[in-house]
Design a protein around this motif. Structure first.
Motif, PDB file in Angstrom:
ATOM      1  N   GLU A  17       0.829  -1.200   0.000  1.00 52.86           N
ATOM      2  CA  GLU A  17       0.000   0.000   0.000  1.00 52.86           C
ATOM      3  C   GLU A  17       0.866   1.254   0.000  1.00 52.86           C
ATOM      4  O   GLU A  17       0.584   2.211  -0.722  1.00 52.86           O
ATOM      5  N   ALA A  18       1.929   1.260   0.812  1.00 51.41           N
ATOM      6  CA  ALA A  18       2.823   2.425   0.846  1.00 51.41           C
ATOM      7  C   ALA A  18       3.487   2.633  -0.516  1.00 51.41           C
ATOM      8  O   ALA A  18       3.630   3.774  -0.996  1.00 51.41           O
ATOM      9  N   MET A  60      -7.416   4.881  -5.281  1.00 51.23           N
ATOM     10  CA  MET A  60      -6.800   3.578  -5.493  1.00 51.23           C
ATOM     11  C   MET A  60      -7.383   2.548  -4.546  1.00 51.23           C
ATOM     12  O   MET A  60      -7.629   2.844  -3.367  1.00 51.23           O
ATOM     13  N   GLN A  61      -7.582   1.346  -5.041  1.00 51.81           N
ATOM     14  CA  GLN A  61      -7.862   0.186  -4.206  1.00 51.81           C
ATOM     15  C   GLN A  61      -6.674  -0.757  -4.375  1.00 51.81           C
ATOM     16  O   GLN A  61      -6.327  -1.147  -5.494  1.00 51.81           O
ATOM     17  N   CYS A  62      -6.000  -1.089  -3.275  1.00 56.97           N
ATOM     18  CA  CYS A  62      -4.781  -1.899  -3.319  1.00 56.97           C
ATOM     19  C   CYS A  62      -5.088  -3.325  -2.879  1.00 56.97           C
ATOM     20  O   CYS A  62      -5.647  -3.536  -1.798  1.00 56.97           O
ATOM     21  N   LYS A  63      -4.718  -4.287  -3.710  1.00 55.33           N
ATOM     22  CA  LYS A  63      -4.944  -5.691  -3.389  1.00 55.33           C
ATOM     23  C   LYS A  63      -3.652  -6.470  -3.575  1.00 55.33           C
ATOM     24  O   LYS A  63      -3.228  -6.743  -4.692  1.00 55.33           O
ATOM     25  N   ARG A  64      -3.036  -6.771  -2.418  1.00 51.68           N
ATOM     26  CA  ARG A  64      -1.880  -7.661  -2.485  1.00 51.68           C
ATOM     27  C   ARG A  64      -2.402  -9.089  -2.433  1.00 51.68           C
ATOM     28  O   ARG A  64      -2.998  -9.508  -1.445  1.00 51.68           O
ATOM     29  N   LEU A  65      -2.211  -9.833  -3.514  1.00 50.03           N
ATOM     30  CA  LEU A  65      -2.757 -11.174  -3.648  1.00 50.03           C
ATOM     31  C   LEU A  65      -1.621 -12.184  -3.632  1.00 50.03           C
ATOM     32  O   LEU A  65      -0.569 -11.969  -4.238  1.00 50.03           O
ATOM     33  N   LEU A 104      -7.610  -0.035  -9.622  1.00 48.78           N
ATOM     34  CA  LEU A 104      -7.405  -1.253  -8.840  1.00 48.78           C
ATOM     35  C   LEU A 104      -5.964  -1.687  -9.095  1.00 48.78           C
ATOM     36  O   LEU A 104      -5.620  -2.095 -10.206  1.00 48.78           O
ATOM     37  N   VAL A 105      -5.118  -1.551  -8.085  1.00 46.63           N
ATOM     38  CA  VAL A 105      -3.712  -1.915  -8.249  1.00 46.63           C
ATOM     39  C   VAL A 105      -3.473  -3.211  -7.480  1.00 46.63           C
ATOM     40  O   VAL A 105      -3.866  -3.352  -6.325  1.00 46.63           O
ATOM     41  N   TRP A 137      -4.021  -1.663 -12.565  1.00 44.90           N
ATOM     42  CA  TRP A 137      -2.572  -1.759 -12.606  1.00 44.90           C
ATOM     43  C   TRP A 137      -2.190  -3.128 -12.075  1.00 44.90           C
ATOM     44  O   TRP A 137      -2.296  -3.397 -10.882  1.00 44.90           O
ATOM     45  N   SER A 138      -1.787  -4.009 -12.970  1.00 44.98           N
ATOM     46  CA  SER A 138      -1.280  -5.311 -12.548  1.00 44.98           C
ATOM     47  C   SER A 138       0.149  -5.134 -12.050  1.00 44.98           C
ATOM     48  O   SER A 138       0.737  -4.050 -12.149  1.00 44.98           O
TER      49      SER A 138
END
Length: 306
Positions: A17-18, A60-65, A104-105, A137-138
């Protein structure tokens, strides 16, 4: 011609996120981007936002998958389904400011399926007269931006870009493997080891040797990733030794599991009890041999032994 480099995603969601917040600043020239709210609060599909002079408010919506393929790389699209995407987009309607661009990153690799969701959403917004654009953003896009913005790259991947030679890469892998062996499973006498912890330690150590990924013993999160395991070592002599260590660790795991099955190794008050001295000696010899062989490689590489 400039050769661009691939970078692994950050290990923790807070780091991701940072990183995304700073990426927003660089890509859209947003002077003061900031995270929105905190975990537990209603964030309305927004993890970070900032105002661009040219584009207006960008959210932004941050999704660490965490989905990885067999080569320890992020999966294309990850677990982003159509429902997931549109649910996240629906949530931004509760955001109290007018958003011009919603991003959506994600750490998932680029996927035409997910890109299609963004196009479908944009068409819906046009039909409803909503002046807003959705984009994805992939991690591939993030890597492209990293290669375009040197200061951002230095800030978040300082250690990675210091790999200037195959020797540097070998040292990074060896340091990770050394950290994996620096545990009580390779120090305490076998008879005072606890079966479950000993099995887990062998599994984690072998994973680090084979993949370069070291997990935290408690949280099970990756705490260090080098660029591959022993197969990526360029020094042939070191690679041969580490291949042998990998094989010996596998033999240790199989011997321990077989002993627990056939009763030659028992759990007594949560400690290991060996009824077959030969099996105990075989495990001990393998364990000492792994440490001895690794130390020889570490010393040859100019690194401290374990």
């Amino acid at each position: 011609m400039t050769i661009h480099q691939f970078y692994q995603p950050p290990l923790l969601w807070q780091q991701f996120e940072a990183f995304a917040v700073q990426l927003l600043s660089e890509v859209y020239d947003v002077p003061a981007p900031q995270p929105y709210g905190r975990p537990g609060q209603a964030q309305h599909g927004v993890d970070a936002y900032g105002r661009s002079r040219k584009h207006g408010l960008i959210a932004m919506q941050c999704k660490r998958l965490s989905g990885l393929d067999a080569n320890n790389q992020p999966l294309p699209g990850g677990p982003i389904s159509r429902k997931f995407f549109f649910d996240e987009a629906k949530a931004i309607e509760g955001f109290r400011h007018e958003i011009s661009i919603w991003i959506l990153v994600t750490t998932a690799r680029r996927d035409t399926r997910v890109q299609g969701y963004a196009e479908e959403l944009n068409e819906r917004w046009v039909k409803r007269g909503i002046d807003r654009t959705a984009t994805v953003w992939s991690w591939d896009d993030c890597v492209s931006y990293l290669n375009s913005f040197p200061e951002l790259r230095k800030r978040y991947y300082r250690d990675v870009i210091q790999v200037n030679s195959v020797g540097d890469l070998d040292q990074m892998i060896l340091e990770t493997i050394s950290m994996a062996f620096d545990r009580t499973a390779f120090e305490l006498p076998l008879h005072i080891e606890t079966p479950t912890e000993f099995q887990q330690a062998l599994q984690d150590t072998q994973r680090a040797v084979r993949t370069g990924v070291l997990l935290d013993r408690t949280s099970r999160h990756a705490i260090r990733k080098s660029i591959g395991g022993w197969r990526q070592i360029h020094n042939r002599d070191w690679r041969d030794v580490l291949r042998k260590i990998d094989k010996d660790l596998r033999t240790m795991r199989a011997g321990l599991e077989q002993g627990l099955k056939d009763g030659s190794i028992r759990r007594i008050s949560n400690f290991l009890d060996f009824t077959d001295r030969r099996r105990a000696d075989a495990l001990e010899n393998l364990r000492r041999g792994c440490v001895r062989q690794l130390n020889a490689v570490l010393i040859d590489a100019g690194l401290p032994p374990i």
